[in-house]
Each structure stands twice: as structure tokens, then as C-alpha cells.
Design an enzyme around this catalytic site. Structure first.
Site, PDB file in Angstrom:
ATOM      1  N   LYS A   1     -16.001 -10.377   6.855  1.00 19.62           N
ATOM      2  CA  LYS A   1     -14.925 -11.268   6.383  1.00 19.62           C
ATOM      3  C   LYS A   1     -15.486 -12.611   5.935  1.00 19.62           C
ATOM      4  CE  LYS A   1     -11.275  -8.648   7.474  1.00 19.62           C
ATOM      5  NZ  LYS A   1     -10.447  -8.072   6.415  1.00 19.62           N
TER       6      LYS A   1
ATOM      7  N   GLU B   1     -13.421 -12.746  -7.344  1.00 16.88           N
ATOM      8  CA  GLU B   1     -12.139 -12.192  -7.796  1.00 16.88           C
ATOM      9  C   GLU B   1     -11.017 -12.437  -6.790  1.00 16.88           C
ATOM     10  OE1 GLU B   1     -14.849 -10.600  -7.099  1.00 16.88           O
ATOM     11  OE2 GLU B   1     -14.487  -8.780  -5.956  1.00 16.88           O
TER      12      GLU B   1
ATOM     13  N   GLU C   1     -16.505 -11.801   2.493  1.00 18.62           N
ATOM     14  CA  GLU C   1     -15.361 -11.445   1.640  1.00 18.62           C
ATOM     15  C   GLU C   1     -14.719 -12.676   1.005  1.00 18.62           C
ATOM     16  OE1 GLU C   1     -11.946  -9.988   3.771  1.00 18.62           O
ATOM     17  OE2 GLU C   1     -11.261  -8.768   2.091  1.00 18.62           O
TER      18      GLU C   1
ATOM     19  N   GLU D   1       0.836  -1.201   0.000  1.00 14.10           N
ATOM     20  CA  GLU D   1       0.000   0.000   0.000  1.00 14.10           C
ATOM     21  C   GLU D   1       0.875   1.257   0.000  1.00 14.10           C
ATOM     22  OE1 GLU D   1      -4.184  -0.590   1.716  1.00 14.10           O
ATOM     23  OE2 GLU D   1      -3.194   0.721   3.156  1.00 14.10           O
TER      24      GLU D   1
ATOM     25  N   CYS E   1     -11.742  -2.471  13.902  1.00 17.70           N
ATOM     26  CA  CYS E   1     -12.019  -3.904  14.121  1.00 17.70           C
ATOM     27  C   CYS E   1     -12.191  -4.281  15.581  1.00 17.70           C
ATOM     28  CB  CYS E   1     -10.887  -4.741  13.549  1.00 17.70           C
ATOM     29  SG  CYS E   1     -10.763  -4.612  11.789  1.00 17.70           S
TER      30      CYS E   1
ATOM     31  N   CYS F   1      -8.675  -2.456   3.227  1.00 12.89           N
ATOM     32  CA  CYS F   1      -8.610  -3.734   3.958  1.00 12.89           C
ATOM     33  C   CYS F   1      -9.908  -4.115   4.654  1.00 12.89           C
ATOM     34  CB  CYS F   1      -7.464  -3.725   4.950  1.00 12.89           C
ATOM     35  SG  CYS F   1      -7.197  -2.147   5.695  1.00 12.89           S
TER      36      CYS F   1
ATOM     37  N   GLU G   1       2.191   1.729  -3.432  1.00 21.08           N
ATOM     38  CA  GLU G   1       1.147   2.238  -4.328  1.00 21.08           C
ATOM     39  C   GLU G   1       0.913   3.734  -4.082  1.00 21.08           C
ATOM     40  OE1 GLU G   1      -2.433  -0.033  -3.766  1.00 21.08           O
ATOM     41  OE2 GLU G   1      -3.474   0.960  -5.425  1.00 21.08           O
TER      42      GLU G   1
ATOM     43  N   SER H   1      -7.037   1.690  -2.733  1.00 20.35           N
ATOM     44  CA  SER H   1      -5.849   0.896  -3.043  1.00 20.35           C
ATOM     45  C   SER H   1      -6.313  -0.433  -3.635  1.00 20.35           C
ATOM     46  CB  SER H   1      -5.092   0.637  -1.735  1.00 20.35           C
ATOM     47  OG  SER H   1      -4.287  -0.505  -1.861  1.00 20.35           O
TER      48      SER H   1
HETATM   49 FE1  HC0 Z   1      -9.231  -6.142  10.904  1.00 25.45          FE
HETATM   50 FE2  HC0 Z   1      -7.514  -6.429   9.093  1.00 25.45          FE
HETATM   51  S1  HC0 Z   1      -7.292  -5.050  10.866  1.00 25.45           S
HETATM   52  S2  HC0 Z   1      -9.658  -5.679   8.692  1.00 25.45           S
HETATM   53  O1  HC0 Z   1      -9.746  -4.431  11.239  1.00 25.45           O
HETATM   54  O2  HC0 Z   1      -6.481  -4.381   7.378  1.00 25.45           O
HETATM   55  O3  HC0 Z   1     -11.507  -8.010  10.728  1.00 25.45           O
HETATM   56  O4  HC0 Z   1      -8.482  -7.086  13.667  1.00 25.45           O
HETATM   57  O5  HC0 Z   1      -7.854  -8.790  10.468  1.00 25.45           O
HETATM   58  O6  HC0 Z   1      -7.655  -8.480   6.889  1.00 25.45           O
HETATM   59  O7  HC0 Z   1      -4.746  -7.220   9.553  1.00 25.45           O
HETATM   60  C1  HC0 Z   1     -10.686  -7.269  10.909  1.00 25.45           C
HETATM   61  C2  HC0 Z   1      -8.872  -6.722  12.682  1.00 25.45           C
HETATM   62  C3  HC0 Z   1      -8.131  -7.677  10.296  1.00 25.45           C
HETATM   63  C4  HC0 Z   1      -7.565  -7.689   7.694  1.00 25.45           C
HETATM   64  C5  HC0 Z   1      -5.764  -6.992   9.342  1.00 25.45           C
HETATM   65  C6  HC0 Z   1      -6.893  -5.203   7.951  1.00 25.45           C
END
Ligand code: HC0
Ligand code: SF4
Length: 574
Positions: free
Chosen positions: A362, A370, A365, A283, A507, A303, A286, A323
Site C-alpha cells: 500500500k 494513474e 500503491e 465490483e 491482509c 483490491c 461490474e 476489475s
Molecule cells: Fe486489506 Fe483492503 S482488505 S487490501 O486486505 O480490498 O491492506 O485489511 O485495507 O484497500 O478494505 C490491506 C486489509 C485493506 C484495501 C480494504 C481491500
């Protein structure tokens, strides 16, 4: 100031204060159910729909809901009169009269606020027998399970989704007994603009909204002799899992978590933080490339899958600005099924990657088409912090007495920069630590960027790099993200880089974390714990992670190079 008396105690409060808040000031507890005050993130649910908080106000014929009645000069309030208590009990019995009583096998058993209220009020029988609703269950997505038979119409989900996240998925539909909080036309969640942030799940007091569980699939994989099951843990798990075992909020349980995962039978226990360091390299590269070569700015972090879904639905004209980096846990999966598989001589088809995440998005996701690599899903299964705690309990592991163990090599090595990914502002702070050193060739002595820390919904920082002021924006909560995106659309954004996380707090307060029902002190303690983890790390900059350097030397080659793009980057769809 307003002076009133509550249960014989004199209280002075500013004008506009409700009876409920005034009582709190006098340490008088009035039970509530629909009411929820998440002050720091500017969410207050004051629908007064449940009437559990009714109190007697001298001179008024009717009982008043304390959450929605302002204190006035000379008011005399009784919260504990027989009349108020009886009314409260009746309200709860009426709520229970059409509520399924399958508490023993309910997803929310022991975590349900209605169950707790019934216990607190000593309800032993339900005098009323109501018609029971039988709505179809919504299991359409990978993330959110909706069981409207358990909905008590508190409308917290609606306030959270519409006012904080601005996704407008829910509203009250139909009339009378048939009224439910639902997506328009009763659409299944998968067909709505839901981002699967899970914040509605986090505030639901009952099991009307919970997660789709993948625990049984994880147990199945662990018991399959043909599978090689490995696990990665997100940054935010280590500072919240302990709460599920009676430990103080903010307890850092990294070593115990690793030990528990090894006992559960995972062949290797790795850290998403390792991949977060990889993300920072990609990142930051980029960002520098766009900055130096006239690319589109601001760059947006990518992310958070809920945030990505939000921009895809709501701002399809801006899809060239995030990104292109995959999220860290997806990068981890790709690296595990290529580099690690090669290194260990294991057929990638036999590897099952399980992610422990604080997040419900997640789960969605990992099925994005893709994000497949060579026909294989990068990550196979996602379970939340809550689901991991369930597994540990089911296996009879005495979590608190476990001795600390270390993550496995090589995908378990990480820096302080990566652990702060788990809190709002952490990703951009980590990126700045690297981008600054790469752009200046100087050592960044003070790695802590205080201005991007904390729970303010919008934060900013300016850092001078080689004589140029680089302006950084941070938003958490999708409503705040919307403000920054609208500024970009209007051509008014002054930022070079923006971090966005869908969940208020980041998170650490994801939809899969232990429930706190509005106690944001818990979130603040989790945040502090991540910063402590960062300070305790020997290496605090992602580009200094020796295992990551080795990965590039042995396998990927150049940061931002061809192989890096093949493995670690993605694209977005309208
Ligand atoms: Fe998160 Fe992550 S930090 S999104 O907030 O970037 O769920 O804890 O694992 O993938 O590393 C969530 C938390 C993760 C990812 C990381 C990011
Ligand atoms: Fe709204 Fe998030 Fe719930 Fe979806 S998961 S309905 S976006 S609060």
C-alpha cells in the site's frame, strides 16, 4: 512408526519425521534460527544453514542439525549435552562476530530472533572478531528497506519469495564471506519484479529486511497547522494491533484504536471499511454487467496492490480481466478529497489522508501515477500496524486502558461485509451477498459462505443464482494465484469470479502486521475475530450501508455511472 529416545524420553513418530519435530512432540525445545515451518501455507525453510539446532546423536562423531536430520529407529539423541550447548553458543557467537551491534537503535530491537537467541543462550561477550560487511542500503522503493549487513543467510526470504510467492526476486549471489541473498545483479528492489507483498519482511529474523517507515512524515503532518490530517484504518488492523500491547491474538480493539488515533491528533478517524462497501457496489455492478452482456470472465478482484503488480509483471496478456475498481483505501482517499472536502468546506489541497494498513504494498500503491485525481494523490501517507503501535507508544498512550470510541461520520459507517475484506475469501463473500440480492431481487438469508473461508490456498464455491451456477475461485499467496492465472491462459478456468490476495491468509497476515514468525494460530485467531466483527454488525450487506447510499444520492449518482468511473475506477499498465 519410529521409536527414539531424546534426553532420556521415549518418543514414537512417523517415518520421515525430523529430530526437531520429534523433540517438539516430547515438549523438548531445541532453539532454531533459519528453520521456519509455515505448515498451513506449505512453506518450510529447512536450509540448515545456521546450525543453531545442533544436537548429539549417539554413535555419530559430528553433531547433527535437528531440523534436517530424520529420526531413525533406536536413535538416542541429546539436545542438552554440554557439547551441544557449547556448539550452539559458538555458532551464535560466530553469527554475531560480523553482525552490527546497534541493537538499541535497530528497527527490529526487541523483535529480533537473533537478539532473542543470544539472550536465551546467555551470551555476554563475543569471542570472535570478524570482518564487518558494509553493503549499500537499499531504500529504492517506498515499501522495503534492505540492510544486508544484518543478513544472516537463513534464506527464509528466498524460500518465501521463490516457493510461496513464485516471484523469484532473491537468490544467493557471490561466494564465501561475500555471499548475500539479493536480487539478480544486485538490482535495487524498485527495478525488480518485487510485488512489495512484504512476506519476506514478515519472515526475516533480523533487520535485514524491514519496512520503509513513514512515521516521521505523519508526525510532521500532524504538527502542521495548515494541514487537515485525517486517517482511515484497514479492516485487518483492529484484530492485530492489540498484540503489540500484550493483548491476546484475535482481540478486537476497534474502539481503542479509534480512541488512540484521536489522541494522536487526527482531525477525523474514518474506516477503510466504508470504502470497502463502496468497492463492493462497484465490483458487483461490474461483475453483473460482464455476466449479462458477454463481458470477459472470470472477473478478478483488484483490491490487493501486490497482486495487481504481480499480474502486471507476470501476466501482461491478462490485464483486461481484473476489475477496474481502485482498492478501497484509494477509493476512500478520492472520496475524502472530493465529497468530504465539499461537505466540510475544506480545500482538498490541505487534506492529508493517512492510511493505517497491514500491508507494505500500500505504501507503493499510493504513488502510482494513474491513482492521482485532479493532480492530487488520493492517499498521502501509509503506515503499517507496527508503525501505528510505535506511534502510540511514543506518545505515551496507555492503549489497554483506553475507553472505546466510535469512528467519525460519514466515512466511518460500515457493514459486516466490509470487515471480512481483511481475510482471504472475504472480498468475494461480501460481493456475493450483494450480487445475489441484485440479481434475484430476493433476500439472502444465510450470508455466510463457509466454503470460501479458511486457510486452504485454493478454495471454491458454487452458488445458484436464477438457475445459473456461478462458480467462484479464491486464491491467497501469489503461487496459488499463479495456478489460477495459468488455467485462465490455457482456457481451462471454469470460474466466473476469482478473489486473489497476495499474502497467505489475506491482509490479516500482511507484511506490516505484528510479527508472528510462523505461528499461524495467531493468523487463525485474527481471522476468527474478523468473522466475529461481521456477526456483531447490525448490517451485513454492503448495499445496505446508509452512509454509502447517501454518498451515491448526494454526489456520485449511479453505481457504475460516469462519475463513479471518474472517481473510483482505474486501469493497469504492463
Ligand atoms: Fe486489506 Fe483492503 S482488505 S487490501 O486486505 O480490498 O491492506 O485489511 O485495507 O484497500 O478494505 C490491506 C486489509 C485493506 C484495501 C480494504 C481491500
Ligand atoms: Fe518477494 Fe514479496 Fe519480498 Fe518482493 S516483497 S521480494 S515479492 S516476498
Amino acid at each position: 512408526m519410529i521409536n527414539l529416545t531424546i534426553n532420556g524420553i521415549k518418543v514414537s513418530v512417523p517415518e520421515g519425521t525430523t529430530i526437531l519435530e520429534a523433540a517438539k512432540k516430547a515438549n523438548i525445545h531445541i532453539p532454531t534460527l533459519c528453520y521456519l515451518d509455515l505448515h498451513d501455507i506449505k512453506m518450510v525453510n529447512r536450509t540448515a544453514s545456521c546450525r543453531v539446532c545442533v544436537v548429539e546423536v549417539e554413535g555419530r562423531r559430528n553433531l547433527a542439525p535437528a531440523c534436517a536430520t530424520e529420526a531413525s529407529e533406536g536413535m538416542v539423541v541429546k539436545t542438552d549435552s554440554i557439547r551441544a550447548i557449547k556448539a550452539r553458543r559458538t555458532v551464535v557467537e560466530l553469527l554475531l562476530s560480523d553482525h552490527p551491534t546497534d541493537c538499541l537503535v535497530c528497527e527490529k530491537n526487541t523483535q529480533c530472533q537473533l537478539q532473542q537467541l543470544a539472550a536465551d543462550l546467555g551470551i555476554r561477550n563475543i569471542r570472535y572478531k570478524g570482518k564487518m560487511s558494509t553493503y549499500p542500503k537499499d531504500l529504492s522503493s517506498e515499501s522495503i528497506y534492505r540492510n544486508l549487513d544484518k543478513c544472516i543467510m537463513c534464506r527464509r526470504c528466498e524460500t518465501m519469495c521463490n516457493e510461496v510467492q513464485t516471484c523469484n526476486v532473491y537468490s544467493a549471489v557471490d561466494r564465501g564471506f561475500e555471499t548475500v541473498v539479493s536480487p539478480a545483479f544486485g538490482l535495487p528492489m524498485i527495478d525488480t519484479q518485487c510485488t512489495f507483498c512484504g512476506q519476506c519482511v514478515a519472515v526475516c529474523p533480523t533487520a535485514a529486511l524491514t519496512q520503509i517507515s513513514h512515521v516521521s512524515k505523519v508526525w510532521e503532518a500532524l504538527s502542521d497547522p495548515d494541514k487537515y490530517v485525517i486517517v482511515q484504518t484497514a479492516p485487518a488492523i483492529r484484530v492485530a494491533l492489540g498484540e503489540k500491547f500484550g493483548m491476546e491474538a484475535g482481540s478486537i480493539v476497534t474502539g481503542k484504536m479509534v480512541a488512540a488515533l484521536k489522541r494522536l491528533g487526527f482531525k477525523k478517524v474514518f474506516d477503510t471499511d466504508f470504502a470497502a462497501d463502496v468497492t463492493i457496489l462497484e465490483e458487483a455492478h461490474e461483475f453483473i454487467d460482464r455476466l449479462q452482456n458477454g463481458g470477459r470472465l472470470p472477473i478478478l478482484t483488484s483490491c490487493c496492490p501486490s497482486w495487481v503488480k504481480f499480474i502486471e509483471h507476470q501476466f501482461p496478456d491478462l490485464l483486461d480481466i481484473p476489475s477496474t475498481c481502485k482498492s478501497p483505501h484509494i477509493m476512500f482517499g478520492t472520496i475524502a478529497k472530493t465529497y468530504l472536502a465539499d461537505k466540510m468546506g475544506i480545500n482538498p489541497e490541505k487534506i492529508v489522508v493517512v492510511s493505517i494498513m497491514p500491508c507494505l504494498a500500500k505504501k507503493y500503491e499510493v504513488i502510482r501515477p494513474e491513482l492521482k485525481h485532479e493532480g492530487l494523490k488520493n492517499v498521502d501517507l501509509v503506515i503499517t500496524t507496527r508503525e501505528l503501535a510505535d506511534m502510540i507508544k511514543e506518545a505515551g498512550i496507555d492503549f489497554k486502558s483506553l475507553c472505546d470510541e466510535d469512528f467519525d461520520d460519514p466515512l466511518g459507517e460500515s457493514t459486516g461485509a466490509s470487515v471480512i475484506f481483511g481475510t482471504t475469501g472475504g472480498v468475494i463473500e461480501a460481493a456475493l451477498r450483494t450480487a445475489y440480492e441484485w440479481l434475484t431481487n430476493k433476500t439472502l438469508e444465510d450470508v455466510e459462505f463457509q466454503s470460501v473461508r479458511g486457510l486452504d490456498g485454493l478454495k471454491e464455491a458454487t452458488i445458484n443464482i436464477n438457475g445459473q451456477d456461478i462458480r467462484i475461485g479464491v486464491a491467497h499467496g501469489l503461487g496459488n494465484a499463479r495456478k489460477l492465472l495459468e488455467a485462465i491462459q490455457r482456457g481451462e478456468s471454469q470460474y466466473h469470479a476469482i478473489e486473489i490476495m497476495a499474502c497467505p491468509g489475506g491482509c490479516i497476515d500482511g507484511g506490516g502486521q505484528p510479527y508472528h514468525f510462523g505461528n499461524l494460530d495467531i493468523v487463525k485467531k485474527r481471522m476468527e475475530a474478523l468473522y466475529t466483527e461481521d456477526r456483531n454488525k447490525k448490517i451485513r450487506k454492503s448495499h445496505e450501508n446508509p452512509a454509502v447510499k447517501k454518498l451515491y444520492e448526494e454526489y456520485i449518482g449511479e453505481v457504475g455511472g460516469e462519475k463513479a468511473h471518474e472517481l473510483l475506477h482505474t486501469h493497469y499498465t504492463k
